[in-house]
Design a protein around this motif. Structure first.
Motif, mmCIF file in Angstrom:
data_model
loop_
_atom_site.group_PDB
_atom_site.id
_atom_site.type_symbol
_atom_site.label_atom_id
_atom_site.label_comp_id
_atom_site.label_asym_id
_atom_site.label_seq_id
_atom_site.Cartn_x
_atom_site.Cartn_y
_atom_site.Cartn_z
ATOM 1 N N THR A 1 -22.388 -16.182 65.722
ATOM 2 C CA THR A 1 -22.610 -17.614 65.603
ATOM 3 C C THR A 1 -22.590 -18.215 67.002
ATOM 4 O O THR A 1 -21.938 -17.694 67.904
ATOM 5 N N SER B 1 -24.704 -21.643 69.481
ATOM 6 C CA SER B 1 -25.842 -22.559 69.517
ATOM 7 C C SER B 1 -27.059 -21.820 70.064
ATOM 8 O O SER B 1 -26.929 -20.834 70.798
ATOM 9 N N GLY B 2 -28.219 -22.302 69.632
ATOM 10 C CA GLY B 2 -29.465 -21.735 70.141
ATOM 11 C C GLY B 2 -29.823 -20.373 69.568
ATOM 12 O O GLY B 2 -30.694 -19.688 70.105
ATOM 13 N N GLU C 1 -31.423 -17.857 66.713
ATOM 14 C CA GLU C 1 -32.453 -17.836 65.672
ATOM 15 C C GLU C 1 -32.301 -16.548 64.878
ATOM 16 O O GLU C 1 -32.021 -15.505 65.455
ATOM 17 N N SER D 1 -33.394 -21.527 62.213
ATOM 18 C CA SER D 1 -33.105 -22.025 63.567
ATOM 19 C C SER D 1 -32.731 -23.505 63.475
ATOM 20 O O SER D 1 -33.133 -24.191 62.531
ATOM 21 N N ASN D 2 -31.974 -23.967 64.425
ATOM 22 C CA ASN D 2 -31.504 -25.362 64.449
ATOM 23 C C ASN D 2 -30.909 -25.788 63.102
ATOM 24 O O ASN D 2 -31.214 -26.863 62.596
ATOM 25 N N ASN D 3 -30.118 -24.893 62.519
ATOM 26 C CA ASN D 3 -29.474 -25.190 61.232
ATOM 27 C C ASN D 3 -30.472 -25.458 60.117
ATOM 28 O O ASN D 3 -30.159 -26.158 59.158
ATOM 29 N N GLN D 4 -31.674 -24.919 60.265
ATOM 30 C CA GLN D 4 -32.673 -25.133 59.223
ATOM 31 C C GLN D 4 -33.258 -23.799 58.800
ATOM 32 O O GLN D 4 -33.558 -22.957 59.646
ATOM 33 N N LYS E 1 -36.318 -21.865 56.962
ATOM 34 C CA LYS E 1 -37.699 -21.964 56.501
ATOM 35 C C LYS E 1 -37.994 -20.694 55.718
ATOM 36 O O LYS E 1 -37.994 -19.595 56.283
ATOM 37 N N SER F 1 -24.689 -20.585 59.466
ATOM 38 C CA SER F 1 -25.753 -20.635 60.493
ATOM 39 C C SER F 1 -26.799 -19.549 60.298
ATOM 40 O O SER F 1 -27.307 -18.985 61.273
ATOM 41 N N THR G 1 -31.961 -15.061 70.864
ATOM 42 C CA THR G 1 -31.608 -16.235 71.659
ATOM 43 C C THR G 1 -32.571 -16.299 72.835
ATOM 44 O O THR G 1 -32.859 -15.272 73.464
#
Ligand SMILES: *[C@@H]1O[C@H](CO)[C@@H](O)[C@H](O)[C@H]1NC(C)=O
Ligand SMILES: *[C@@H]1O[C@H](CO)[C@@H](O)[C@H](O)[C@H]1NC(C)=O
Ligand SMILES: *[C@@H]1O[C@H](CO)[C@@H](O)[C@H](O)[C@H]1NC(C)=O
Ligand SMILES: *[C@@H]1O[C@H](CO)[C@@H](O)[C@H](O)[C@H]1NC(C)=O
Length: 289
Positions: free
Chosen positions: A45, A47-48, A50, A64-67, A69, A84, A107
């Motif tokens: 975990t 930031s940044g 994927e 990515s970015n807490n989303q 798809k 995450s 990353t």
């Protein structure tokens, strides 16, 4: 269509997700219609980051970015990411969901971690029941054959027997669907447990040998004798009923036949009367006039 495939391929190549042959996959077991959780075995975990998830080398989802798809339509409503994107929950499993899943962590466009899972989907284990047969019962002990049965037989079932005395831990006793146990009278508090399992699911059934053996002790030949007497009574009832019913039927038939005969005797008289009315004397004379 071709553009779509090229797009997926380029994602795969860019993410370098293609799984090489001979790779070891983490085994994961799921049950039809239930859910399974694919979890990264290491902490990834930050930031940044994927994540790319694939199923049979086809891209499934991108996080990515807490989303999240979701790219594969077959999983559209059934995927639920958490932590995450390092954990993926698949709902309502079907047999077709079995296969190789992989996740890679990136990353800044660089792959830093990859792992894969081999998901096998099983049918749920049916609830078992015990069939017991007391092979020998004496005051000095009780020999029992136990059979662990299931109402249906999905593949990959195995059986484990365990036992325990009172509140102790269960001890391993045997494997296979049938086992045999021989007990001294002072050990009849023993509880026996059968666990039916496949790699994804298990169910159990248990019984104390006291129940099994004392059932037998209380119902030896006396009950058999009572049962035999009941059967005799039933046979007797059936015979008596049949005799009465046949006699009734016979007399009814005979009465009917008698009535019918009486009617037949009456009928000609009526005909005679009818003829008399139809051809009264003198009518022929009238026609001649
Ligand atoms: C799973 O299946 C049940 C019925 O079988 C349905 O009600 C539910 O919406 C499904 N869940 C998902 C996430 O598709
Ligand atoms: C996945 O697991 C199943 C059952 O354990 C096994 O039969 C199969 O060979 C495995 N597949 C791969 C690609 O390792
Ligand atoms: C139970 O079985 C054992 C061995 O099979 C035998 O020695 C014993 O006599 C049996 N006991 C009873 C009560 O039938
Ligand atoms: C037997 O099954 C019950 C649920 O039906 C479960 O709570 C229990 O832990 C199981 N016992 C063992 C020893 O597996």
């Amino acid at each position: 269509m071709i553009g779509h495939i090229v797009g997926i391929l380029s994602i795969l190549l860019a993410a370098n997700l293609l799984i090489s042959e001979g790779q070891v996959h983490l085994p994961v077991y799921g049950i039809i219609n239930q859910e399974v959780v694919l979890r990264l075995p290491v902490d990834q975990t930050g930031s940044g980051l994927e994540m790319y998830w694939t199923f049979q080398s086809i891209i499934l989802a991108h996080f990515s970015n807490n989303q999240m798809k979701i790219i594969n339509e077959k999983f559209m409503t059934r995927l639920e990411p958490s932590d995450s994107g390092t954990t993926l929950r698949i709902h309502n499993l079907t047999m077709e969901d079995a296969g190789i899943y992989a996740v890679s962590v990136h990353t800044a466009g660089r792959k830093i971690y990859q792992t894969s899972y081999n998901l096998t989907v099983y049918e749920p284990v049916p609830s078992p029941y015990l069939r017991t047969e007391v092979m020998g019962y004496r005051t000095d002990g009780c020999n029992v054959t136990l059979q662990c049965s299931v109402p249906s037989h999905p593949s990959h079932l195995s059986y484990t027997w365990k036992y325990r005395h009172q509140d102790q831990e269960y001890q391993l006793y045997d494997s296979g669907s049938t086992t045999q146990i021989s007990l001294a009278p002072d050990h009849q508090d023993m509880e026996i447990l059968c666990i039916v399992h496949n790699p994804a699911d298990h169910k159990n059934v248990s019984s104390t040998l006291q129940e099994i053996c004392s059932d037998h002790a209380n119902s030896p030949d006396i009950e058999k004798g009572i049962k035999r007497r009941y059967y005799l009574l039933i046979v007797l009832y059936v015979v008596v009923f049949t005799v009465i019913a046949s006699a009734g039927w016979y007399f009814m038939k005979r009465n009917k036949r008698r009535k019918a005969e009486e009617n037949r005797k009456e009928e000609p008289q009526e005909e005679v009367a009818y003829t008399k009315i139809k051809h009264p004397p003198g009518k022929n004379n009238d026609n001649k006039v």
